[in-house]
Design an enzyme around this catalytic site. Structure first.
Site, mmCIF file in Angstrom:
data_model
loop_
_atom_site.group_PDB
_atom_site.id
_atom_site.type_symbol
_atom_site.label_atom_id
_atom_site.label_comp_id
_atom_site.label_asym_id
_atom_site.label_seq_id
_atom_site.Cartn_x
_atom_site.Cartn_y
_atom_site.Cartn_z
ATOM 1 N N GLU A 185 73.984 -15.293 44.351
ATOM 2 C CA GLU A 185 74.449 -16.136 45.459
ATOM 3 C C GLU A 185 75.122 -15.287 46.530
ATOM 4 O OE1 GLU A 185 75.739 -20.473 43.871
ATOM 5 O OE2 GLU A 185 76.832 -18.809 42.971
ATOM 6 N N GLU A 186 75.942 -14.339 46.114
ATOM 7 C CA GLU A 186 76.639 -13.487 47.076
ATOM 8 C C GLU A 186 75.648 -12.727 47.953
ATOM 9 O OE1 GLU A 186 80.263 -10.176 47.108
ATOM 10 O OE2 GLU A 186 79.434 -10.881 45.198
ATOM 11 N N GLY A 187 74.602 -12.197 47.341
ATOM 12 C CA GLY A 187 73.583 -11.495 48.110
ATOM 13 C C GLY A 187 72.824 -12.429 49.046
#
Length: 481
Positions: A185-187
């Site tokens: 998700e962060e990426g």
């Protein structure tokens, strides 16, 4: 009939015919000029009203807290309320860095979390109008620091998040929850943020057509994110099957499908990488740097296991990585470290960056402290390692080359908004990126100016010709002969 009489008759007839012709032409010219002036006025009004219609005064706000491994930052975003599903309208209006470490460090002192968050949350009260407080959503996303804590103890991680939620619920905003986001998700959110801010998801509209078309510059940017505990690489591969399903994401944004590759390398953020390196050298009682870039580089390469690859191509540690494609935005610690080292210029080649890193690392420590007297020694002492690690990660870890290095753009802000995952996170949770393309976009400034000047000139020319016909008809017709 005599000769003179014949001449007079002919002259009279010719004069009569010429007069009729002039009358006929004058009427037609006046009709054309009148029609042209009407069209010019309508066009001026249409262009002016379209481009300059009043902006809505009603706005909305959103708050996202980035709870990273080394610190927490609060971001406030703002957008016109009537344009939630439009593009390019969300922008950052405030950033507040919370004093102290990341929330994962409060595991043994959770009672201090409320005080820890106070200053920035009070700042949010001041920035956002009181009338908007209750409808302003607040999100907290925790990243790799809390992912590591959860791996160590899920109970301790939940304990920290529970206290964070209670603290944030005490404020008059619409608190939406605190959660640990995955590395994937962060990426993905970082990739969405930079491409949203760069306008890569939207389509341009020709001034002479309502049919949108894609420009040649619509290829998305890849995203390179470096934090304290993890690093992410995200991009759209070209004509390449993503062999590892865990690294594949599918998006539909503005009517276009995107097949995205992403991976988050936990413990390969700059702080955790340093700890990994020190752990390998722990057999010494005292570790002292010697300023040798090459030895530091070789030591860092030991962190990347390239001895096996179950796919056609890997980054390191057996993780699939398709061939790099297009331009990349490198942000967060990638940008901050390289900015300190004065290496963010796109004109500096990879070879030059390496040479400059060698010189920086070779400087005596006392000389470094003198040159950067305003920087805390703790951070100053890590820049040689951090810069060398970034070079090693990009070149040996992600397989950038001297040629593809020029496609890396070190980015801090885009149009006043920080490059990072928080904006993409909020856009996703508030559903402000539609799946389909908006109907139209305003004219570009250059097109607007061109049209206004063009129709003004038409109107001016019509007025001058009309004045000549009415006030100096003989002069006008003399020029026409």
């Amino acid at each position: 009939m005599g000769r003179e009489e014949l001449f007079l008759t002919f002259s009279f007839s010719s004069g009569f015919q010429e007069s009729n012709v002039k009358t006929f032409c004058s009427k037609n010219i006046l009709a054309i000029l009148g029609f042209s002036s009407i069209i010019a006025v309508i066009a001026l009004l249409a262009v002016g009203l379209t481009q300059n219609k009043a902006l809505p005064e009603n706005v909305k706000y959103g708050i996202v807290l980035d709870a990273g491994s080394s610190h927490t930052s609060l971001y406030i975003y703002k957008w016109p309320a009537e344009k939630e599903n439009d593009t390019g309208v969300v922008h950052q209006v405030e950033e507040c860095r919370v004093k102290g470490p990341g929330i994962s460090k409060f595991v043994q002192k959770v009672n201090e979390i409320g005080i820890y968050l106070t200053d920035c949350m009070e700042r949010a009260r001041e920035v956002i109008p009181r009338s908007q407080h209750q409808e302003t959503p607040v999100y907290l996303g925790a990243t790799a620091g809390m992912r590591l804590l959860r791996m160590e103890s899920e109970e301790l991680a939940d304990r920290v998040l529970d206290v964070v939620e209670r603290s944030l619920s005490n404020y008059p905003f619409d608190f939406q929850g605190a959660r640990i986001i995955t590395g994937q998700e962060e990426g993905a959110y970082g990739w969405i943020t930079i491409n949203y801010l760069l306008g890569k998801f939207s389509q341009k509209t020709r001034w002479f057509s309502i049919v949108p078309y894609e420009t040649n510059n619509q290829e998305t940017f890849g995203a390179l994110d470096l934090g304290g505990a993890s690093t992410q690489v995200t991009f759209v591969p070209q004509n390449q099957t993503i062999e590892s399903p865990d690294n594949a994401l599918q998006f539909r944004l503005y009517g276009k499908d995107y097949n995205v590759y992403t991976h988050s390398f936990l413990c390969y953020g700059k702080d955790q990488a340093l700890w990994q390196k020190l752990a390998k050298d722990i057999q010494q009682f005292e570790i002292q740097g010697i300023g040798n870039y090459q030895q530091c580089h070789q030591s860092i390469l030991e962190l990347f296991n390239t001895s096996y690859c179950p796919y056609s191509q890997c980054a390191f540690n057996g993780i699939f990585l398709p061939p790099l494609q297009g331009d990349f935005g490198a942000f967060s610690a990638f940008y901050f470290v390289m900015k300190f080292l004065n290496l963010t210029s796109e004109k500096v080649s990879q070879e030059k960056v390496t040479e400059m890193m060698k010189k920086f690392c070779a400087q005596p420590w006392e000389e470094i402290k003198t040159s950067y007297a305003g920087v805390k020694e703790k951070y100053l002492s890590e820049y040689c390692f951090s810069g060398t690690y970034i070079l090693s990660l990009l070149l040996q870890g992600y397989h950038f080359t001297a040629d593809s290095w020029e496609h890396i753009h070190f980015i801090g802000k885009i149009q006043g908004s920080d490059a990072g995952w928080t904006l993409g996170y909020m856009l996703n949770l508030t559903n402000m990126i539609p799946a389909e393309q908006p109907l139209s976009t305003p004219l570009s400034h250059s097109t607007y100016v061109f049209l206004m000047v063009l129709f003004s000139l038409v109107l001016f020319t019509v007025a001058i010709i009309g004045l000549l016909i009415f006030h100096k008809p003989s002069y006008f017709w003399k020029d026409m002969v």
